[in-house]
Design a protein around this motif. Structure first.
Motif, PDB file in Angstrom:
ATOM      1  N   TYR A 368       0.826  -1.197   0.000  1.00  0.00           N
ATOM      2  CA  TYR A 368       0.000   0.000   0.000  1.00  0.00           C
ATOM      3  C   TYR A 368       0.866   1.255   0.000  1.00  0.00           C
ATOM      4  CZ  TYR A 368      -3.355   3.463   1.666  1.00  0.00           C
ATOM      5  OH  TYR A 368      -4.132   4.580   1.809  1.00  0.00           O
ATOM      6  N   LEU A 369       1.856   1.254   0.893  1.00  0.00           N
ATOM      7  CA  LEU A 369       2.746   2.405   1.004  1.00  0.00           C
ATOM      8  C   LEU A 369       3.514   2.629  -0.292  1.00  0.00           C
ATOM      9  CD1 LEU A 369       4.162   4.632   2.591  1.00  0.00           C
ATOM     10  CD2 LEU A 369       5.638   2.905   3.619  1.00  0.00           C
ATOM     11  N   ARG A 370       4.007   1.561  -0.892  1.00  0.00           N
ATOM     12  CA  ARG A 370       4.777   1.680  -2.128  1.00  0.00           C
ATOM     13  C   ARG A 370       3.956   2.316  -3.240  1.00  0.00           C
ATOM     14  NH1 ARG A 370       6.511  -3.639  -2.504  1.00  0.00           N
ATOM     15  NH2 ARG A 370       8.115  -4.071  -0.993  1.00  0.00           N
ATOM     16  N   ILE A 371       2.709   1.887  -3.352  1.00  0.00           N
ATOM     17  CA  ILE A 371       1.857   2.442  -4.409  1.00  0.00           C
ATOM     18  C   ILE A 371       1.587   3.916  -4.143  1.00  0.00           C
ATOM     19  CG2 ILE A 371      -0.481   2.358  -5.365  1.00  0.00           C
ATOM     20  CD1 ILE A 371      -0.213  -0.759  -4.972  1.00  0.00           C
ATOM     21  N   LYS A 372       1.333   4.254  -2.880  1.00  0.00           N
ATOM     22  CA  LYS A 372       1.097   5.653  -2.520  1.00  0.00           C
ATOM     23  C   LYS A 372       2.304   6.521  -2.863  1.00  0.00           C
ATOM     24  CE  LYS A 372      -3.018   6.126  -0.782  1.00  0.00           C
ATOM     25  NZ  LYS A 372      -3.978   6.901  -1.539  1.00  0.00           N
ATOM     26  N   ILE A 373       3.493   5.990  -2.590  1.00  0.00           N
ATOM     27  CA  ILE A 373       4.715   6.752  -2.880  1.00  0.00           C
ATOM     28  C   ILE A 373       4.892   6.913  -4.389  1.00  0.00           C
ATOM     29  CG2 ILE A 373       7.245   6.670  -2.767  1.00  0.00           C
ATOM     30  CD1 ILE A 373       6.923   5.438   0.027  1.00  0.00           C
ATOM     31  N   ALA A 374       4.630   5.837  -5.117  1.00  0.00           N
ATOM     32  CA  ALA A 374       4.771   5.902  -6.584  1.00  0.00           C
ATOM     33  C   ALA A 374       3.828   6.954  -7.156  1.00  0.00           C
ATOM     34  CB  ALA A 374       4.482   4.533  -7.192  1.00  0.00           C
ATOM     35  N   GLN A 375       2.617   7.004  -6.619  1.00  0.00           N
ATOM     36  CA  GLN A 375       1.647   7.995  -7.105  1.00  0.00           C
ATOM     37  C   GLN A 375       2.114   9.405  -6.803  1.00  0.00           C
ATOM     38  OE1 GLN A 375      -2.001   6.915  -5.211  1.00  0.00           O
ATOM     39  NE2 GLN A 375      -2.641   5.570  -6.881  1.00  0.00           N
ATOM     40  N   ARG A 376       2.638   9.596  -5.588  1.00  0.00           N
ATOM     41  CA  ARG A 376       3.098  10.921  -5.185  1.00  0.00           C
ATOM     42  C   ARG A 376       4.264  11.349  -6.077  1.00  0.00           C
ATOM     43  NH1 ARG A 376       5.480  10.995   0.597  1.00  0.00           N
ATOM     44  NH2 ARG A 376       7.249  10.225  -0.590  1.00  0.00           N
ATOM     45  N   ASP A 377       5.198  10.411  -6.331  1.00  0.00           N
ATOM     46  CA  ASP A 377       6.350  10.737  -7.181  1.00  0.00           C
ATOM     47  C   ASP A 377       5.917  11.142  -8.576  1.00  0.00           C
ATOM     48  OD1 ASP A 377       8.707   8.307  -5.808  1.00  0.00           O
ATOM     49  OD2 ASP A 377       7.900  10.209  -5.075  1.00  0.00           O
ATOM     50  N   LYS A 378       4.910  10.437  -9.087  1.00  0.00           N
ATOM     51  CA  LYS A 378       4.436  10.721 -10.434  1.00  0.00           C
ATOM     52  C   LYS A 378       3.845  12.133 -10.490  1.00  0.00           C
ATOM     53  CE  LYS A 378       1.546   8.813 -14.041  1.00  0.00           C
ATOM     54  NZ  LYS A 378       0.113   9.105 -13.978  1.00  0.00           N
ATOM     55  N   LEU A 379       3.042  12.441  -9.478  1.00  0.00           N
ATOM     56  CA  LEU A 379       2.423  13.764  -9.402  1.00  0.00           C
ATOM     57  C   LEU A 379       3.486  14.861  -9.344  1.00  0.00           C
ATOM     58  CD1 LEU A 379      -0.665  13.475  -7.102  1.00  0.00           C
ATOM     59  CD2 LEU A 379      -0.381  15.250  -8.824  1.00  0.00           C
ATOM     60  N   LEU A 380       4.488  14.627  -8.487  1.00  0.00           N
ATOM     61  CA  LEU A 380       5.570  15.603  -8.339  1.00  0.00           C
ATOM     62  C   LEU A 380       6.271  15.826  -9.673  1.00  0.00           C
ATOM     63  CD1 LEU A 380       7.252  14.774  -4.922  1.00  0.00           C
ATOM     64  CD2 LEU A 380       6.248  16.937  -5.639  1.00  0.00           C
ATOM     65  N   LYS A 381       6.524  14.717 -10.354  1.00  0.00           N
ATOM     66  CA  LYS A 381       7.232  14.791 -11.634  1.00  0.00           C
ATOM     67  C   LYS A 381       6.420  15.611 -12.639  1.00  0.00           C
ATOM     68  CE  LYS A 381       9.351  11.282 -14.323  1.00  0.00           C
ATOM     69  NZ  LYS A 381       9.329   9.812 -14.446  1.00  0.00           N
ATOM     70  N   GLU A 382       5.084  15.371 -12.632  1.00  0.00           N
ATOM     71  CA  GLU A 382       4.230  16.116 -13.551  1.00  0.00           C
ATOM     72  C   GLU A 382       4.250  17.598 -13.215  1.00  0.00           C
ATOM     73  OE1 GLU A 382       0.486  14.139 -13.253  1.00  0.00           O
ATOM     74  OE2 GLU A 382       1.129  12.513 -14.573  1.00  0.00           O
ATOM     75  N   GLN A 383       4.223  17.894 -11.908  1.00  0.00           N
ATOM     76  CA  GLN A 383       4.243  19.298 -11.494  1.00  0.00           C
ATOM     77  C   GLN A 383       5.530  19.965 -11.938  1.00  0.00           C
ATOM     78  OE1 GLN A 383       3.469  19.136  -7.320  1.00  0.00           O
ATOM     79  NE2 GLN A 383       1.277  18.860  -7.606  1.00  0.00           N
ATOM     80  N   ILE A 384       6.621  19.211 -11.838  1.00  0.00           N
ATOM     81  CA  ILE A 384       7.916  19.783 -12.234  1.00  0.00           C
ATOM     82  C   ILE A 384       7.942  19.999 -13.744  1.00  0.00           C
ATOM     83  CG2 ILE A 384      10.384  19.276 -12.422  1.00  0.00           C
ATOM     84  CD1 ILE A 384       9.989  17.752  -9.673  1.00  0.00           C
ATOM     85  N   THR A 385       7.397  18.992 -14.467  1.00  0.00           N
ATOM     86  CA  THR A 385       7.437  19.093 -15.939  1.00  0.00           C
ATOM     87  C   THR A 385       6.506  20.174 -16.481  1.00  0.00           C
ATOM     88  OG1 THR A 385       7.512  16.699 -15.737  1.00  0.00           O
ATOM     89  CG2 THR A 385       7.578  17.594 -17.962  1.00  0.00           C
ATOM     90  N   PHE A 386       5.279  20.226 -15.917  1.00  0.00           N
ATOM     91  CA  PHE A 386       4.299  21.153 -16.499  1.00  0.00           C
ATOM     92  C   PHE A 386       4.131  22.434 -15.703  1.00  0.00           C
ATOM     93  CE2 PHE A 386       2.845  16.799 -17.534  1.00  0.00           C
ATOM     94  CZ  PHE A 386       3.158  16.837 -18.862  1.00  0.00           C
ATOM     95  N   GLY A 387       4.522  22.405 -14.424  1.00  0.00           N
ATOM     96  CA  GLY A 387       4.278  23.568 -13.571  1.00  0.00           C
ATOM     97  C   GLY A 387       5.362  24.593 -13.800  1.00  0.00           C
TER      98      GLY A 387
END
Ligand SMILES: C[S@@+](CC[C@H](N)C(=O)[O-])C[C@H]1O[C@@H](n2cnc3c(N)ncnc32)[C@H](O)[C@@H]1O
Ligand SMILES: [Zn+2]
Length: 387
Positions: A368-387
Motif C-alpha cells: 500500500y505504502l509503495r503504491i502511494k509513494i509511486a503515485q506521489r512521485d508521479k504527481l511531483l514529476k508532472e508538477q515539475i514538468t508542467f508547472g
C-alpha cells in the motif's frame, strides 16, 4: 498470456462513450479520432490480420454497426472484439467466460460472442436484477438490470457445478415446506433449495454496504460468488481483465481460487491492495526488507536503541520506503507486518521509516505504502514538468 491457461474469465468492461472514442485499439491508433481509428492502416496490423482472416463475417458485422447505430458503437465493438478474441485464446477447453454488460451494447456483443465462441457454446443470458435503489424514470420503466453472457469454450468439455448454487424455493411453493402430499404421492424438495434460474435478484452496492470501497461501478461480491462457484473449482485460475476494485479477485481468493486481475486505472491499485488485505487476508506474510519467513519460534525483541542503530546501519541511513536520508533520531521503527495483522516483535519484522511514510502506512502492508509513494512521485514529476 499463454493460450489455454485460465479456467474462468469474468469481465465487466466500461461503456463510456468519451473513453470509447479514444480507446487504444492499436498502438498507432491510440488517441486518434474514431474515423481514423477505423482506417485499417491505423489499427494494429497483427490484430487486424487475425480479425480479417479468422473472422471475416465479424468484420462485415462490425462495419454494419456504423449504419445501424453509430461510429462510436462500432469503435466500442471493435475494441471489445479484439479483447474477446484474446480471452478466448487464453481460456482452457474446460473454461467459461462471463461478459457483464448492459442493454446499451449487449445485443451487439452477443453476436460477437456467438462468432468467437461459437453459437453452440452459448450457455446463458443472465439477468442481474438489482432491485434496490430509487427509480426516477418517468418516460419508461426503471432500468434495473444488467446482462451477463455466459459462454463455455467447448460445450462438451466445459465445467459447470450445476448443483452448487441453490436458492430458496419461492414462498408458497409445494417444495418450500419440505415433504408434502401431492396428486402423485409424496413430493420432496431439496433441502438446499431449488436450482438457480438465469434471473438473479441481488441488490447493488449501496452507500451502507459493508463491502463498499467507494470505487465507482463496484459489483457485489454475492454476484461473483455465484459465478465463481458455478464455473470453477478450488485451485482454478480466475481472470478479470477489467478488475476495478478487484471484486472478482477478492471473491476468488475467499473461495480458494487463484486469480489474476488487470485494470488500467492507477487509482484502483491502492484500493485493491487495501481490500485484498482487509477482506481476503492477503499480504499478511509480506516482508519487504528481508526475505525471511515469519518467526514465532524466537523470544520477542522489543524495540530499543541498539535495534534502531542496527537498522540504521543496514538501511544506510535511508527510509526503507521513500529512501530519504535523515539523522537517526528522525526515524521511527515500524513493524513491516503490522502487529494488528499478526506481525511480531522481532528484528526481521522491523524497519526504519521516516515519519511521513510511517503515517501513510499506518497498520497497512508495505504494498500500500509503495503504491502511494509511486503515485506521489508521479504527481511531483508532472508538477515539475508542467508547472
Ligand atoms: C465497470 S468497471 C469494473 C468494476 C469491477 N467489476 C469492480 O467490481 O470493481 C470497468 C473497469 O475497467 C477499467 N478499464 C478501462 N479500460 C481498460 C483497459 N483498456 N484495460 C484494463 N482495464 C480497463 C476501468 O478502469 C474500470 O475500473
Ligand atoms: Zn519515507
Amino acid at each position: 498470456m499463454n493460450s489455454q491457461s485460465v479456467d474462468l474469465i469474468y469481465l465487466d468492461p466500461p461503456f463510456n462513450s468519451k473513453r470509447t472514442y479514444s480507446a487504444p485499439i492499436g498502438t498507432k491508433a491510440a488517441g486518434s479520432s474514431f474515423k481514423d481509428m477505423w482506417t485499417w492502416e491505423d489499427v494494429n496490423e497483427a490484430y487486424l490480420d487475425k480479425l480479417v482472416s479468422n473472422y471475416p463475417m465479424l468484420v462485415d458485422f462490425i462495419k454494419s454497426i456504423q449504419q445501424t447505430h453509430s461510429k462510436a458503437m462500432m469503435a466500442y465493438v471493435t475494441y471489445m472484439t479484439q479483447r474477446l478474441i484474446e480471452l478466448h485464446r487464453i481460456l482452457k477447453d474446460t473454461g467459461s467466460l462471463y461478459l457483464h454488460c448492459d442493454p446499451t451494447a449487449s445485443h451487439y456483443l452477443k453476436i460477437v460472442l456467438d462468432r468467437i465462441f461459437g453459437k453452440d457454446n452459448f450457455r446463458n443470458e443472465i439477468v442481474w436484477h438489482y432491485y434496490n435503489g430509487s427509480n426516477s424514470a418517468h418516460s419508461r420503466f426503471g432500468r434495473k438490470h444488467d446482462t451477463i453472457f455466459f459462454y463455455s469454450k467447448v460445450e462438451k468439455n466445459s465445467f459447470f457445478n450445476w448443483d452448487i448454487s441453490r436458492i430458496p424455493y419461492e414462498e408458497g411453493s409445494i417444495y418450500a415446506t419440505g415433504t408434502t402430499y401431492g396428486k402423485k404421492g409424496y413430493i420432496k424438495g431439496n433441502p438446499k433449495g431449488k436450482l438457480m434460474h438465469d434471473v438473479w435478484r441481488i441488490p447493488s452496492i449501496n452507500n451502507m454496504a459493508k463491502e463498499r470501497t467507494g470505487y465507482p461501478t463496484q459489483k457485489p461480491l454475492a454476484l461473483l460468488y455465484r459465478i465463481i462457484k458455478a464455473s470453477s473449482n478450488e485451485g482454478d485460475i480466475v481472470f478479470d481483465p477489467f478488475c476495478g476494485c478487484a471484486t472478482a479477485c477478492v471473491a476468488a481468493q475467499q473461495l480458494g481460487r487463484h486469480w489474476i486481475g488487470i485494470d488500467i486505472e492507477e487509482q484502483a491499485a491502492p484500493i485493491l491492495v487495501q481490500r485484498l488485505s482487509d477482506d481476503a487476508g492477503l499480504f499478511k506474510n509480506f516482508i519487504h526488507r528481508k526475505d525471511v519467513p515469519q518467526r514465532s519460534d524466537i523470544a520477542p525483541e522489543p524495540i530499543n536503541q541498539t535495534i534502531k542503530e542496527r537498522l540504521f546501519a543496514e538501511q544506510k541511513g535511508a527510509c526503507n520506503a521513500c529512501a530519504i536520508e535523515l539523522n537517526i533520531q528522525n526515524f521511527e521503527v515500524d513493524h513491516i507486518i503490522p502487529k494488528s495483522k499478526g506481525g511480531g516483535d522481532y528484528y526481521e519484522n522491523y524497519q526504519l521509516l521516516c515519519g511521513n511514510c510511517n503515517r501513510i502506512k499506518g497498520n497497512r502492508p508495505m504494498e500500500y505504502l509503495r503504491i502511494k509513494i509511486a503515485q506521489r512521485d508521479k504527481l511531483l514529476k508532472e508538477q515539475i514538468t508542467f508547472g
